[in-house]
Design an enzyme around this catalytic site. Structure first.
Site, mmCIF file in Angstrom:
data_model
loop_
_atom_site.group_PDB
_atom_site.id
_atom_site.type_symbol
_atom_site.label_atom_id
_atom_site.label_comp_id
_atom_site.label_asym_id
_atom_site.label_seq_id
_atom_site.Cartn_x
_atom_site.Cartn_y
_atom_site.Cartn_z
ATOM 1 N N SER A 86 0.621 -1.012 0.591
ATOM 2 C CA SER A 86 -0.261 -0.068 0.319
ATOM 3 C C SER A 86 0.622 1.571 -0.080
ATOM 4 C CB SER A 86 -0.733 0.157 1.108
ATOM 5 O OG SER A 86 0.309 -0.040 2.371
ATOM 6 N N GLY A 87 2.069 1.014 0.505
ATOM 7 C CA GLY A 87 3.038 2.543 0.046
ATOM 8 C C GLY A 87 3.225 2.633 2.244
ATOM 9 N N GLY A 88 2.558 1.526 3.072
ATOM 10 C CA GLY A 88 2.528 1.784 4.244
ATOM 11 C C GLY A 88 4.054 1.039 4.907
ATOM 12 N N VAL A 89 4.282 1.276 6.005
ATOM 13 C CA VAL A 89 5.416 1.155 6.705
ATOM 14 C C VAL A 89 4.368 -1.017 7.280
ATOM 15 C CG1 VAL A 89 4.754 0.974 9.292
ATOM 16 C CG2 VAL A 89 7.308 0.875 9.026
ATOM 17 N N MET A 141 -2.027 -1.872 -4.643
ATOM 18 C CA MET A 141 -3.880 -2.231 -5.928
ATOM 19 C C MET A 141 -4.279 -0.410 -5.718
ATOM 20 S SD MET A 141 -5.459 -4.855 -2.801
ATOM 21 C CE MET A 141 -3.729 -5.346 -2.488
ATOM 22 N N CYS A 186 -14.165 -4.996 2.182
ATOM 23 C CA CYS A 186 -12.990 -4.841 0.920
ATOM 24 C C CYS A 186 -11.719 -5.600 0.997
ATOM 25 C CB CYS A 186 -12.559 -3.686 1.632
ATOM 26 S SG CYS A 186 -10.469 -3.263 0.301
ATOM 27 N N GLY A 241 -0.255 -7.108 4.897
ATOM 28 C CA GLY A 241 0.429 -6.399 6.230
ATOM 29 C C GLY A 241 -0.170 -6.311 7.501
ATOM 30 N N CYS A 271 -11.187 3.739 3.687
ATOM 31 C CA CYS A 271 -10.340 4.814 2.310
ATOM 32 C C CYS A 271 -10.151 5.561 1.622
ATOM 33 C CB CYS A 271 -9.498 3.904 1.725
ATOM 34 S SG CYS A 271 -10.173 2.408 1.371
#
Length: 373
Positions: A14-17, A38, A103, A127, A200
């Protein structure tokens, strides 16, 4: 030592940690890892800034750092059809939906899983803070994440055995603080990135403004249960059962200075019911009906069992008895519960195992339906 190099794992990034560390750990464990971003929602704001573009840059930076290929896939149509339309329909029906549950069921572990299979995946990984355990017969059990404060099994409760068979949760045994440490130690581009919160597709936007773009708000009367007029509400869809803020009443109308809460809705008359006190009697119930009942492993079509349950995320478990008939259930509480909200998920647990759950349709007090929709 197991040779994982022939096992391909496609990671939802997702681009998160959290998803960054997921990819890193799998790569370190020797798996053949592919990262996939995604794009589920067109979130370009009024200034032309799209946060998805920024997030994808972070995915690319992390993937380059750890040395894995990465792709972007667009699920905007699937998300609109399977998640967002459901979200709007629930609000139209006076309920308070949980889009994260849908989701996960329809996008992250269906559309994404199907796409991952076209890339030759043996497994997908995310994650999420949850754990999977496989027994000698190959049955997969979904367990709570080790970090109690971050456990996300509530949102994963509609996953099927088939979906879990193909899923890895590499962060499940870790605390969130450890995940941050791993990211910082590895110097990942996302190590200091703030966690995303909320729904989101709403992001930082004002919820009322967002919803009013899609559903026309109909103002109506705000009343007490005994018929006292308390003013005007902005539209039933903006209020959830048990809500305190945003009523514009304050303490001046009540003799006892207790705060006011939403205690009911009448969709047919467009009335919002309010009452004073956190434990107002109209907020208390002792059973509920749920539909879309689903278990993470095979169960009989009709049976009764005792377990614990959550009726919303981040609440302690409550002892319940569940009577299942096909995809419906009656859930009876050992102790009265507050603000059981139609549209939210009820999730069943046996100790650490998440058994599954369903969607709350109606709450009851001594056999009488609560006026919640």
């Amino acid at each position: 030592m197991t040779d994982n190099s022939k096992i391909r794992v496609v990671v939802g990034m997702s681009g998160g940690v959290d998803s960054s560390v997921t990819a890193l750990l799998l790569k370190e464990q020797g798996y053949d890892v592919i990262g996939v971003f995604m794009k589920n929602w067109d979130d370009t704001d009024e200034f032309g800034v799209c946060t998805a573009t920024e997030d994808y840059k972070d995915v690319a930076a992390v993937a380059d750092q750890i040395g894995i290929p990465y792709y972007s896939v667009n699920f905007e149509k699937e998300y609109w059809d399977r998640v967002f339309e459901y979200f709007l329909a629930e609000y139209r029906a006076g309920r308070t939906p949980n889009p994260d549950v849908m989701c996960n069921k329809e996008i992250k572990f269906k559309a994404f899983l199907d796409y991952a299979m076209t890339l030759g995946a043996d497994y997908v990984a995310t994650g999420h803070y949850a754990q999977v355990k496989r027994d000698e017969n190959g049955t997969v059990y979904m367990l709570r994440g080790a970090d109690n404060g971050k456990d996300q099994t509530y949102f994963l409760s509609q996953l099927s055995q088939e979906q879990l068979q193909k899923t890895l949760f590499p962060l499940g045994h870790l605390q969130k603080s450890e995940v941050r440490e791993i990211a910082e130690r590895a110097g990942l581009a996302t190590a200091k990135k703030k966690d995303s919160t909320g729904i989101c597709f709403i992001g930082e936007k004002n919820f009322k403004q967002f919803l009013s773009q899609y559903l026309p708000a109909q103002k109506g009367r705000m009343m007490t249960i005994d018929g006292r007029d308390m003013g005007e509400h902005a539209g039933l869809m903006y209020y959830t059962i048990g809500q305190r803020g945003g009523l514009g009443i304050g303490g001046q109308h009540g003799g006892d200075n207790q705060p006011w809460f939403v205690v009911g809705k009448d969709l047919s008359q467009n009335i919002l019911y309010v009452g004073q006190g956190f434990y107002h009697e109209a907020l208390m119930s002792n059973s509920l009906d749920a539909s879309v009942i689903h278990f993470t492993r095979e169960m009989p079509e009709e049976f009764t069992f005792e377990c614990t349950a959550k009726f919303r995320y981040r609440q302690p478990d409550s002892q319940v008895t569940v009577h299942v008939r096909e995809d419906k259930a009656e859930v009876v509480f050992a102790e009265p519960q507050r603000a059981i909200t139609p549209g939210q998920a009820v999730v069943f647990y046996d100790g650490k195992e998440c058994l599954g759950g369903g969607m709350i349709d109606m709450a009851y007090k001594n056999g009488q339906p609560c006026q919640y929709i």
